[in-house]
Design an enzyme around this catalytic site. Structure first.
Site, PDB file in Angstrom:
ATOM      1  N   THR A 180     -65.296   4.162 -48.497  1.00 49.26           N
ATOM      2  CA  THR A 180     -63.455   4.181 -47.792  1.00 49.26           C
ATOM      3  C   THR A 180     -63.860   5.218 -46.728  1.00 49.26           C
ATOM      4  OG1 THR A 180     -62.465   4.022 -49.905  1.00 49.26           O
ATOM      5  CG2 THR A 180     -61.671   5.378 -48.668  1.00 49.26           C
ATOM      6  N   ASN A 188     -65.284   7.002 -59.725  1.00 47.76           N
ATOM      7  CA  ASN A 188     -64.667   7.327 -58.490  1.00 47.76           C
ATOM      8  C   ASN A 188     -62.990   7.591 -58.543  1.00 47.76           C
ATOM      9  OD1 ASN A 188     -63.855   7.975 -56.079  1.00 47.76           O
ATOM     10  ND2 ASN A 188     -64.324   6.113 -55.251  1.00 47.76           N
TER      11      ASN A 188
END
Length: 1037
Positions: free
Chosen positions: A128, A173
């Site tokens: 990302t 994450n």
């Protein structure tokens, strides 16, 4: 000398970072293609580790970028860095994500074709962030007009909105993307970004209703509760505490310190306003989000018939209000199921378990379709209405290969996606390599590689693949289960070389595969999948009754998501697996039509720590990202290729024939150059426009020679130019210096004459003053005496005493002795005043005690000098150590001092442990809970102690009182302190320091003797004469 110069030159070469072998050993090579041991995974990992330790997180494999997440800010994403990479040849600067972005942009602008950048890696590897950096690069470096500023801002701000609704905290994450995303950035003919389009893949809907321990639901739920306005939350019927909602509290980490939900809410709210969401859109959107939370809090109970009921309809009313449906209709849809026969409809009640399934299915369906609506809404704001042809750069941020301890349906779909993308990567890389060889006229050598088409067919083949078998099992009549699905797999694909189950495996393989599991041999290795939940997740069914309720909702978003046409259609909706296969096929068609760039993201450790490199985890990801396979394909032929013009321009200084300019065809110049350098025939090939170098060591040797040559050339040019400049400057300065010297010598001579005249006058006055120094002040000695005074005063400031004990003083000249005495007295008074002001009350009392002790013992008793630096204590016994009965017997008298002592009986001199307690009125000899002897100060006759270093003291009492027990013979470790305290309380001098022996009273009319003398060791005993002998060790003076 020549050998020394050569050594210096070699040492100078080693200082350059990527240009020499020593530097390469330290930081590795910046392109894995240049690794000598390109087939060794250990060499691959070692090169990655070297660069990671130096904070070089990017490395190439040809044009593929390998990125290692640093888990820290490195300062390499500034605007100046963006400008550095803008418009620069791909291999001219160190590897960077900006180089990938800029190369794709320049190729798109120059060739007017479409490109895509595929970003993959496991959760937490930085996918990302990489896509964000690419978007920021285009936002800063692309040409921009004011009218297109809005399109750029919407492209950038679509990210936080999609992250809020599609990302969640997982064990790996804190901001894990739980969906695949493909974004097209549209550019006009000038290279200006004018619009975009987003496609999402496989949102993880199951997370809405269930989270593992340590994980959270999608960010938007927590952001809304933490940052939403109080009026909005009241309208939605929500409280700020996420623990109140079942769908948010299952992971037991609703509040995470690393996530600031309140600040993220502000970012998302700002993004909504820029992306052109109306207030009505937001009201409907957050109504859907809030209804999901209310859905999770609905509880079902079982009635007497075993049917589901909802005892508390509070949540039902809120959902009905937010979604615009009737509460009774919604309640019936959650607790009943509508079954359609040929001619009639039958409504049958559900059990609590099935109602809970229906509730969760509704929550997943509502959130999943709302997310699709959100993506479409963002696409509407990004669309460019200009019909002229545009080129695009696509960004594909998609999940990497996943292998967990338990792998389910989601991992099966994700890994199938990665198989297809790996197949595309290898095919496109091979195709590009082959096309380049053929274009250049180089013979193509077939490359052996693992073709994973066989695995893709195993999963997706029509009527025969695993997805087709799963669909058949989902739609067949009868009780289909996960077990029956596994049995059908064993029957239909059991003979496939890449498929295995416990039943089909050998004795060794059975231990690794459970009864409900099957194993696929992917390109990246074996992965075992648990079939539990495969059918349910593939069906993803929403009961028709609930669909009818949602289709009739007043919420505009739900009306767009749940169309009435669905109810009219009798066709079964496609399964999740089929939908994913079809969307993946569409994605591959999109990708095949574009030129590719690849970024592979790697997570260096599982704990998100900076500078930590986990070899095992890295090897795992290298394997599952297919990096070694890709490197093998890239290195199958030649490790390095470059156009003749670029190669000649860089290395022409290595050959006299090509330096400084080559005027012939570039190919001939390169041929002349490599011949001069000494390339062997097996080390290179010359194509039509490029040179191909087979071995990395050949390129490294050329690069090292170039570095050395470059420094020699620079040094020669600099020397020649500096020599020319130096000669010109020298002639000019010599003329000026000659003229200046003539004038300056005259000036200096005149100044020297004046200086000497002045010096002679000063010396004369000084000598005259010295001669008349003892005479009264007058013209002859005034200047000398003033000088002497000043000099003495200035020197005195460096010799002023620092404390009252410092007796030093600077010796004054004879004429200043009186002044020196006055200054010394003033200084001493000032030091004494400072010292007195700094003495505290406690310190003053202690000093008074020391003064009393000095008066008593100074020069009289051995060991006194050693006690001077030991401060007296307020008491050696805490009041808590004195027995309460003793305190009661003492009464109101305050204990001023206490010390442990040894008492010797007056008759047998037997030693006994006692406490000596002093009050203002009397001294007490205490035995635990008894007062053995009380000696009032008015009755105290005196205190005797010896002149030796023993601790013995005798407290004499008045012999007239027949009730008294006689004198107290005590031994005390702190004798100076105890006697001083006693004297200060008695307030008179009663201490006698005796030598040799002393007499003491045993009782009325009876006396005893204590004899003191020195010996090799301390002891106290009764001798044959009945006397108490006290032996002490003589202290060294």
């Amino acid at each position: 000398m020549d050998s020394k110069k050569e050594e210096v030159r070699r040492k100078h070469i080693r200082l350059h970072m990527e240009g020499t072998l020593t530097a390469r050993d330290k930081v590795g090579v910046q392109d894995f293609v240049l690794l000598d041991a390109h087939t060794s995974e250990a060499a691959f990992v070692d090169n990655l580790r070297k660069r990671f330790k130096e904070n070089l997180i990017y490395t190439y494999i040809g044009t593929l970028l390998v990125s290692v997440n640093p888990y820290q800010e490195l300062g390499i994403y500034t605007v100046s860095q963006m400008e550095l990479y803008q418009g620069v040849n791909f291999f001219e600067l160190p590897p960077h994500v900006y180089a990938i972005a800029d190369n794709a942009y320049r190729m798109m602008c120059s060739e007017l074709n479409n490109h895509f950048i595929l970003i993959s890696g496991e959760s937490g590897a930085g996918k990302t962030e990489a896509s964000k950096k690419i978007l920021q690069y285009y936002a800063v470096t692309c040409p921009m007009t004011e009218s297109l500023q809005i399109a750029r801002d919407r492209l950038l701000l679509s990210n936080p909105v999609l992250e809020a609704f599609g990302n969640a905290k997982t064990l790996r994450n804190d901001n894990s993307s739980r969906f695949g995303k493909y974004m097209d950035i549209q550019f006009d003919f000038q290279g200006v970004p004018v619009g975009g389009h987003i496609i999402s893949y496989l949102i993880e809907k199951s997370r809405v209703v269930y989270q593992n321990q340590g994980e959270r639901n999608f960010h938007i739920f927590y952001q809304l509760l933490a940052g939403g306005e109080a009026e909005r939350l009241a309208y939605l019927g929500l409280e700020r505490d996420p623990q109140l909602y079942k769908y948010l509290s299952q992971g037991h980490c609703a509040k995470e310190s690393s996530l600031n939900d309140k600040n993220e809410w502000k970012t998302v709210s700002n993004a909504f306003s820029v992306i052109d969401f109306t207030e009505a859109d937001l009201e409907n959107l957050f109504g859907v989000i809030a209804s999901v939370l209310h859905l999770g809090n609905i509880c079902f109970q079982e009635d007497e018939q075993g049917c589901a009921t909802v005892p508390d309809t509070h949540e039902i009313k809120w959902i009905a209000k937010l979604l615009g449906v009737y509460p009774p209709v919604l309640l019936e849809a959650l607790t009943h199921r509508k079954i359609e026969a040929k001619t009639e409809e039958v409504i049958c009640p559900l059990t609590p378990e099935l109602s809970a399934y229906a509730r969760d299915a509704m929550a997943k369906a509502v959130y999943g379709r709302t997310f699709t609506w959100l993506v479409n809404k963002i696409n509407c704001s990004l669309v460019n209405k200009d019909v002229t042809k545009k080129t695009v750069i696509g960004l594909l941020d998609i999940y990497g290969f996943e292998v967990f301890d338990k792998n389910g349906f989601e991992q099966f779909c994700i890994n199938y996606c990665n198989e297809k993308l790996q197949q595309l990567l290898i095919e496109r890389t091979l195709k590009a390599e082959q096309a380049e060889y053929e274009t250049e006229g180089i013979e193509w050598e077939p490359i052996q590689y693992f073709n994973n088409k066989i695995i893709c067919d195993l999963v997706e083949e029509r009527h025969k693949g695993i997805i087709s078998i799963l669909d058949e099992e989902c739609i067949r009549p009868g009780p289909a289960t996960d077990v029956s699905f596994l049995e059908k797999l064993e029957d239909r694909v059991g003979r496939h070389a890449h498929f295995q189950t416990r039943k089909l495996a050998g004795p060794k393989g059975r231990k690794r595969i459970g009864w409900m599991e099957f194993q696929l041999l992917h390109y990246a290795g074996e992965v075992t999948y648990c079939t539990k939940g495969f059918l349910e997740k593939n069906n993803d069914l929403l009961y028709r009754h609930l669909k009818e309720v949602l289709c009739r909702s007043d919420n505009s978003i739900l009306r767009e998501c749940f169309l009435v046409a669905e109810l009219e259609s009798r066709r079964r909706p496609p399964t999740v697996g089929t939908q994913f296969k079809n969307s993946l096929s569409s994605l591959l068609e999109i990708l095949i039509s574009k030129e590719p760039s690849y970024i592979r993201c790697i997570k260096p450790n599982a704990t998100k720590e900076p500078s930590k490199f986990d070899d095992f985890l890295i090897r795992h990801q290298i394997k599952y990202l297919g990096l070694m396979e890709h490197l093998r394909v890239r290195r199958a032929g030649f490790a390095y290729r470059r156009k003749y013009e670029h190669f000649l321009q860089r290395y022409k200084s290595l050959c006299p024939d090509t330096w400084p300019h080559w005027h012939g065809p570039p190919g001939e110049g390169v041929q002349r150059l490599v011949t001069y350098i000494g390339y062997g025939p097996e080390e290179y090939k010359l194509g039509k426009t490029k040179i191909f170098i087979r071995f990395p060591r050949t390129l490294f040797a050329t690069e090292d020679a170039f570095e050395f040559s470059k420094h020699q050339l620079v040094a020669r040019i600099q020397a020649t130019y500096k020599g020319c400049l130096g000669r010109r400057e020298y002639v000019k300065k010599r003329r000026a210096a000659t003229k200046l010297e003539a004038h300056w010598r005259g000036v200096l001579a005149r100044k020297e004459v004046q200086r000497r005249r002045w010096a002679v006058q000063v010396i004369r006055r000084f000598v005259k003053g010295f001669i008349h120094r003892d005479e009264p002040l007058g013209p002859d000695n005034e200047e000398f005496i003033v000088f002497v005074r000043k000099n003495y005063i200035l020197n005195l400031r460096y010799h002023v005493p620092k404390n009252v004990l410092d007796k030093s003083w600077l010796r004054p000249p004879g004429i200043l002795e009186n002044a020196s005495d006055l200054l010394r007295a003033m200084c001493l008074r000032n030091l004494v005043r400072k010292y007195c002001r700094g003495v505290t009350a406690e310190r003053r009392a202690l000093m008074q005690e020391k003064v009393v002790a000095s008066e008593i013992f100074r020069g009289k008793k051995e060991g006194y000098a050693d006690s001077l630096n030991q401060p007296f204590a307020d008491s050696r016994i805490d009041e808590g150590d004195i027995h309460p009965k003793v305190l009661q017997l003492i009464g109101s008298e305050k204990v001023e001092y206490g010390v442990p002592v040894i008492k010797y009986d007056r008759k047998g001199f037997k030693a006994r442990q006692r406490q000596l307690v002093l009050t203002r009125e009397a001294a007490y000899v205490v035995d635990v809970a008894k007062v053995k002897q009380k000696i009032e100060y008015s009755e105290l006759k005196g205190v005797s102690t010896s002149s030796l270093s023993d601790g013995l003291l005798v407290i004499h009492v008045s012999p007239e009182d027949h009730k008294r027990k006689g004198d107290a013979v005590l031994q005390c470790e702190h004798i100076f302190e105890a006697v001083t305290k006693l004297v200060m309380l008695v307030k008179k001098d009663v201490v006698s320091v005796v030598q040799g022996s002393l007499q003491f009273s045993i009782g009325p009319g009876r006396e005893g003797t204590i004899v003191f003398h020195t010996g090799p060791e301390e002891q106290i005993y009764k001798d044959k004469n009945g006397q108490l002998r006290v032996v002490s060790v003589r202290r060294k003076s």
